[in-house]
Design an enzyme around this catalytic site. Structure first.
Site, PDB file in Angstrom:
ATOM      1  N   ARG A 240      42.945   6.853  59.029  1.00 42.27           N
ATOM      2  CA  ARG A 240      43.692   7.789  58.204  1.00 42.27           C
ATOM      3  C   ARG A 240      43.522   7.340  56.754  1.00 42.27           C
ATOM      4  O   ARG A 240      43.746   6.168  56.438  1.00 42.27           O
ATOM      5  CB  ARG A 240      45.172   7.748  58.598  1.00 42.27           C
ATOM      6  CG  ARG A 240      46.001   8.798  57.908  1.00 42.27           C
ATOM      7  CD  ARG A 240      47.462   8.654  58.307  1.00 42.27           C
ATOM      8  NE  ARG A 240      48.211   9.728  57.692  1.00 42.27           N
ATOM      9  CZ  ARG A 240      48.666  10.775  58.341  1.00 42.27           C
ATOM     10  NH1 ARG A 240      48.500  10.889  59.632  1.00 42.27           N
ATOM     11  NH2 ARG A 240      49.327  11.721  57.698  1.00 42.27           N
TER      12      ARG A 240
ATOM     13  N   ALA B  81      39.956   4.256  50.746  1.00 41.35           N
ATOM     14  CA  ALA B  81      41.414   4.177  50.698  1.00 41.35           C
ATOM     15  C   ALA B  81      42.073   4.479  52.041  1.00 41.35           C
ATOM     16  O   ALA B  81      42.773   5.482  52.195  1.00 41.35           O
ATOM     17  CB  ALA B  81      41.945   5.139  49.610  1.00 41.35           C
TER      18      ALA B  81
ATOM     19  N   ASP C 272      17.648   9.561  39.655  1.00 42.94           N
ATOM     20  CA  ASP C 272      17.791   9.467  41.116  1.00 42.94           C
ATOM     21  C   ASP C 272      18.217  10.809  41.702  1.00 42.94           C
ATOM     22  O   ASP C 272      17.819  11.162  42.808  1.00 42.94           O
ATOM     23  CB  ASP C 272      18.827   8.394  41.486  1.00 42.94           C
ATOM     24  CG  ASP C 272      18.290   7.003  41.243  1.00 42.94           C
ATOM     25  OD1 ASP C 272      17.078   6.799  41.373  1.00 42.94           O
ATOM     26  OD2 ASP C 272      19.098   6.109  40.908  1.00 42.94           O
ATOM     27  N   GLY C 273      19.045  11.557  40.954  1.00 43.91           N
ATOM     28  CA  GLY C 273      19.503  12.870  41.408  1.00 43.91           C
ATOM     29  C   GLY C 273      18.314  13.811  41.611  1.00 43.91           C
ATOM     30  O   GLY C 273      18.283  14.602  42.558  1.00 43.91           O
TER      31      GLY C 273
ATOM     32  N   ASN D 146      20.722   8.869  50.889  1.00 46.99           N
ATOM     33  CA  ASN D 146      21.734   7.909  50.415  1.00 46.99           C
ATOM     34  C   ASN D 146      22.884   7.761  51.412  1.00 46.99           C
ATOM     35  O   ASN D 146      23.111   6.700  51.940  1.00 46.99           O
ATOM     36  CB  ASN D 146      22.347   8.369  49.093  1.00 46.99           C
ATOM     37  CG  ASN D 146      21.610   7.823  47.889  1.00 46.99           C
ATOM     38  OD1 ASN D 146      20.742   6.969  48.026  1.00 46.99           O
ATOM     39  ND2 ASN D 146      21.957   8.303  46.712  1.00 46.99           N
ATOM     40  N   GLU D 147      23.620   8.872  51.582  1.00 44.09           N
ATOM     41  CA  GLU D 147      24.829   8.765  52.406  1.00 44.09           C
ATOM     42  C   GLU D 147      25.401  10.127  52.750  1.00 44.09           C
ATOM     43  O   GLU D 147      25.003  11.158  52.191  1.00 44.09           O
ATOM     44  CB  GLU D 147      25.921   7.945  51.695  1.00 44.09           C
ATOM     45  CG  GLU D 147      26.701   8.636  50.598  1.00 44.09           C
ATOM     46  CD  GLU D 147      25.958   8.796  49.306  1.00 44.09           C
ATOM     47  OE1 GLU D 147      25.583   9.950  48.997  1.00 44.09           O
ATOM     48  OE2 GLU D 147      25.724   7.823  48.597  1.00 44.09           O
TER      49      GLU D 147
END
Ligand code: NAD
Length: 267
Positions: free
Chosen positions: A148, A185, A45-46, A122-123
């Site tokens: 944050r 996160a 995929d890379g 992808n993103e």
């Protein structure tokens, strides 16, 4: 028809590339790296992400296909054992294409400097090496939250099975013209509060991030990392352009998801 080939660079991929080139030129197809109609990526995929960015300036004229020389890829979904079948199919051009939506990213600097525009297959992720990122998040022109945390990941439908999935995002069928925002996160306490769930925006909605601190940002677009300082805003929406994949046999998206993540029944 003109074709180009991009190899991952290892011996197995290079040998396969040489074979493909020689077979296709025997069928009187023209090898042309400048203006190919079809780009064949050999590796993973890379490698296909690299091919996409190499030809991002001519997406309306170039289709992509991926052969994997390692394990099954999401974009690289042809196996080396299927090579002869694939060559015959390519030689029988014209071929069918499927189109998938892309993510448009616009980075605007402070002080009115020139903006940068990228397209992601992808993103895009936004992080910093200087503690947490703090952004005001606007959706369709209205303030939504102050984020944050470690960062945000904004993905395309076909990229929803990549980084986004590892962040607990949903898998989106690429026929949906949408982008997805997934948190990394986030800090949630009495002072800071974020939605906590991945958000899916339709094609006519824009997401704008406005940094509240002067930090240096690591902004990834697929496998490429850019560093930006003095960022005024980063804008995301579904791109006007689409990526086109050459389709020579049916391989439905949900089957690909199942084969990649649940069970692989193929040889
Ligand atoms: P890499 O070598 O780290 O490989 C990333 C893995 O993601 C490979 O196994 C690849 O097959 C898979 N992948 C890529 N696109 C995919 C897709 N659309 N659906 C399902 N799996 C997919 O990095 P690379 O090969 O240069 O690829 C860059 C991509 O790595 C980024 O676009 C990002 O999506 C992904 N990534 C994932 C994580 C994570 O899951 N925690 C972290 C960083 C980057």
């Amino acid at each position: 028809m003109k074709f180009a080939i991009l190899s991952k660079g290892d011996d197995k991929s290079n040998n396969l590339c040489a074979k493909i080139k020689s077979y296709l030129t025997e069928f009187e197809l023209e090898y042309n790296e400048e203006v190919p109609d079809l780009v064949i990526s050999v590796g993973g995929d890379g490698t296909l992400l690299e091919a996409f960015h190499q030809y991002v300036h001519r997406l309306d004229q170039t289709a992509f296909i991926g052969i994997h020389t390692g394990h099954l890829g999401f974009y690289a979904d042809w196996m080396p054992s299927e090579l002869e079948k694939l060559i015959i199919e390519i030689a029988k051009t014209p071929f069918q294409v499927v189109e998938y939506p892309l993510l448009e990213v616009i980075i605007r600097p402070k002080n009115g400097g020139e903006e940068s525009r990228y397209l992601a297959l992808n993103e895009c992720t936004i992080k910093t090496s200087e503690g947490s990122v703090v952004f005001d998040v606007e959706i369709k022109g209205d303030h939504f939250e102050t984020f944050r945390g470690d960062g945000l990941c904004i993905s395309t439908p076909s990229g929803s099975t990549a980084y986004n999935k590892a962040l607990g995002g949903a898998i989106l069928h690429p026929s949906l013209e949408a982008i997805q925002i997934a948190e990394m996160a986030s800090i949630n306490n009495r002072v800071f509060r974020t939605i906590g769930s991945p958000l899916i925006l339709p094609g006519h909605h824009t997401c704008l991030l406005k940094p509240l601190h002067d930090k240096s940002f690591m902004i990834t677009v697929d496998h490429i990392t850019h560093t930006y300082k003095d960022v005024k805003s980063i804008q995301f929406r579904v791109g006007k352009e689409k990526v086109r994949f050459a389709r020579f046999r049916p391989f439905p998206f949900w089957k690909r998801v199942r084969d990649s993540f649940v069970a692989d029944d193929r040889e």
